[in-house]
Design a protein around this motif. Sequence first.
Motif, PDB file in Angstrom:
ATOM      1  N   LYS A 175       0.919  -1.420   0.056  1.00 18.32           N
ATOM      2  CA  LYS A 175      -0.087  -0.145   0.125  1.00 18.32           C
ATOM      3  C   LYS A 175       1.044   1.145   0.051  1.00 18.32           C
ATOM      4  CE  LYS A 175      -3.943   1.851   2.308  1.00 18.32           C
ATOM      5  NZ  LYS A 175      -3.722   3.420   2.035  1.00 18.32           N
ATOM      6  N   LEU A 176       1.983   1.239   0.800  1.00 15.18           N
ATOM      7  CA  LEU A 176       2.832   2.157   0.810  1.00 15.18           C
ATOM      8  C   LEU A 176       3.355   2.635  -0.620  1.00 15.18           C
ATOM      9  CD1 LEU A 176       4.549   1.734   4.148  1.00 15.18           C
ATOM     10  CD2 LEU A 176       3.243   3.868   3.699  1.00 15.18           C
ATOM     11  N   TYR A 177       3.810   1.476  -1.214  1.00 10.46           N
ATOM     12  CA  TYR A 177       4.516   1.480  -2.677  1.00 10.46           C
ATOM     13  C   TYR A 177       3.347   2.332  -3.672  1.00 10.46           C
ATOM     14  CZ  TYR A 177       6.924   0.470  -6.906  1.00 10.46           C
ATOM     15  OH  TYR A 177       7.440   0.614  -7.994  1.00 10.46           O
ATOM     16  N   GLU A 178       2.151   1.828  -3.518  1.00 14.38           N
ATOM     17  CA  GLU A 178       1.023   2.178  -4.431  1.00 14.38           C
ATOM     18  C   GLU A 178       0.841   3.582  -4.261  1.00 14.38           C
ATOM     19  OE1 GLU A 178      -1.976  -0.690  -3.721  1.00 14.38           O
ATOM     20  OE2 GLU A 178      -1.157  -2.193  -5.110  1.00 14.38           O
ATOM     21  N   ASP A 179       0.844   3.826  -2.964  1.00 11.79           N
ATOM     22  CA  ASP A 179       0.444   5.462  -2.502  1.00 11.79           C
ATOM     23  C   ASP A 179       1.880   6.371  -2.905  1.00 11.79           C
ATOM     24  OD1 ASP A 179      -1.992   4.585  -1.808  1.00 11.79           O
ATOM     25  OD2 ASP A 179      -1.501   4.543   0.499  1.00 11.79           O
ATOM     26  N   ASN A 180       2.702   6.045  -2.731  1.00  9.02           N
ATOM     27  CA  ASN A 180       4.017   6.847  -2.820  1.00  9.02           C
ATOM     28  C   ASN A 180       4.845   6.760  -3.857  1.00  9.02           C
ATOM     29  OD1 ASN A 180       3.670   8.461  -0.004  1.00  9.02           O
ATOM     30  ND2 ASN A 180       3.341   6.220   0.350  1.00  9.02           N
ATOM     31  N   CYS A 181       5.054   5.655  -4.311  1.00  4.28           N
ATOM     32  CA  CYS A 181       6.222   5.178  -5.325  1.00  4.28           C
ATOM     33  C   CYS A 181       5.958   4.932  -6.977  1.00  4.28           C
ATOM     34  CB  CYS A 181       6.851   4.037  -4.752  1.00  4.28           C
ATOM     35  SG  CYS A 181       7.136   4.187  -3.177  1.00  4.28           S
ATOM     36  N   VAL A 182       4.566   4.578  -7.128  1.00  3.85           N
ATOM     37  CA  VAL A 182       4.306   4.103  -8.423  1.00  3.85           C
ATOM     38  C   VAL A 182       4.349   5.258  -9.589  1.00  3.85           C
ATOM     39  CG1 VAL A 182       2.224   3.818 -10.004  1.00  3.85           C
ATOM     40  CG2 VAL A 182       2.577   2.548  -7.733  1.00  3.85           C
ATOM     41  N   ASN A 205      10.724  -3.863   1.568  1.00  2.00           N
ATOM     42  CA  ASN A 205      10.519  -5.368   1.723  1.00  2.00           C
ATOM     43  C   ASN A 205       9.661  -5.799   0.539  1.00  2.00           C
ATOM     44  OD1 ASN A 205      10.420  -8.122   3.314  1.00  2.00           O
ATOM     45  ND2 ASN A 205       8.121  -7.461   2.748  1.00  2.00           N
ATOM     46  N   TYR A 206       8.513  -4.919   0.314  1.00  2.00           N
ATOM     47  CA  TYR A 206       7.627  -5.258  -0.554  1.00  2.00           C
ATOM     48  C   TYR A 206       8.421  -5.254  -2.188  1.00  2.00           C
ATOM     49  CZ  TYR A 206       4.242  -4.401  -4.276  1.00  2.00           C
ATOM     50  OH  TYR A 206       3.270  -4.502  -5.540  1.00  2.00           O
ATOM     51  N   VAL A 207       9.073  -4.223  -2.545  1.00  4.75           N
ATOM     52  CA  VAL A 207       9.658  -3.891  -3.801  1.00  4.75           C
ATOM     53  C   VAL A 207      10.669  -5.286  -3.777  1.00  4.75           C
ATOM     54  CG1 VAL A 207      11.299  -2.461  -4.908  1.00  4.75           C
ATOM     55  CG2 VAL A 207       9.889  -1.267  -3.618  1.00  4.75           C
ATOM     56  N   SER A 208      11.474  -5.509  -2.924  1.00  2.00           N
ATOM     57  CA  SER A 208      12.226  -6.733  -3.107  1.00  2.00           C
ATOM     58  C   SER A 208      11.705  -7.963  -3.485  1.00  2.00           C
ATOM     59  CB  SER A 208      13.415  -6.692  -1.588  1.00  2.00           C
ATOM     60  OG  SER A 208      12.438  -7.488  -0.902  1.00  2.00           O
TER      61      SER A 208
END
Length: 244
Positions: free
Chosen positions: A151-158, A220-223
């Motif tokens: 969720k953090l990735y989808e909200d901040n990194c995409v 962790n999610y990205v890895s």
Amino acid sequence: MSVKPVFTSLAAAVAISLSANVNAADTSEWAKDTTSGETDAAMHLEPDLENGLDVYEVCSACHMPEGWGFTDGTFPQLAGQHRPVLIKQLADIRALNRDNPTMYPFALPESIGDEQALADVTAYIEKLPMNPENGKGEWAEGTPEFEQGKKLYEDNCVQCHGDHGQGDREKFYPRIEGQHYAYMLRQFEWIRDGKRRNANPDMVEQIKNFTDKDMAMVVNYVSRIPVDPKDLAPSADWTNPDFD
């Protein structure tokens, strides 16, 4: 260790393709502000892959012949990284825009050469197949920490790094899928805390309120994002035939 170039007629075809792709790069204000003139110069040179292999012999002492670095994050995986990203980081280190005292002496022109060397070695690195077993964080898919990291990735990194960490070569956003967890975590922390001087200020602003746990979960999610099999080596036992 002897190095035997394996590129013959393929070199010209790949070099032309790479040159065409990189010449289209959109140098953002951030990129312009944090690079020396070498970045633009190197991106507009036609790569010589055989010389790139010769130059990479210097890099392989730390990043390994395969370009995989180490899963403990001591050195990042370079294989498969976008060529403009590699050029920019090398130029930034040489211009002292990015602090990397370990790499600095090996990146200097007297060690690896001028802008042409940057063009050549980055073209070689980009085409290396990636490690199919990159270093990963501790939380497997399905755990609460994995889901929160997603969720953090989808909200901040995409927006910058893409839906699966593919980055954007035209905007100098690195490919982070397949990168080692420990390396990404260290860089994320340095960017958040202002220790990486050539970081994109938009990213610094975006992650400034991340806690240490937030950082660990998103990295962790990205890895654990699966990398397209066509970009991976056939196995973790693969060795670079150029170094046989």
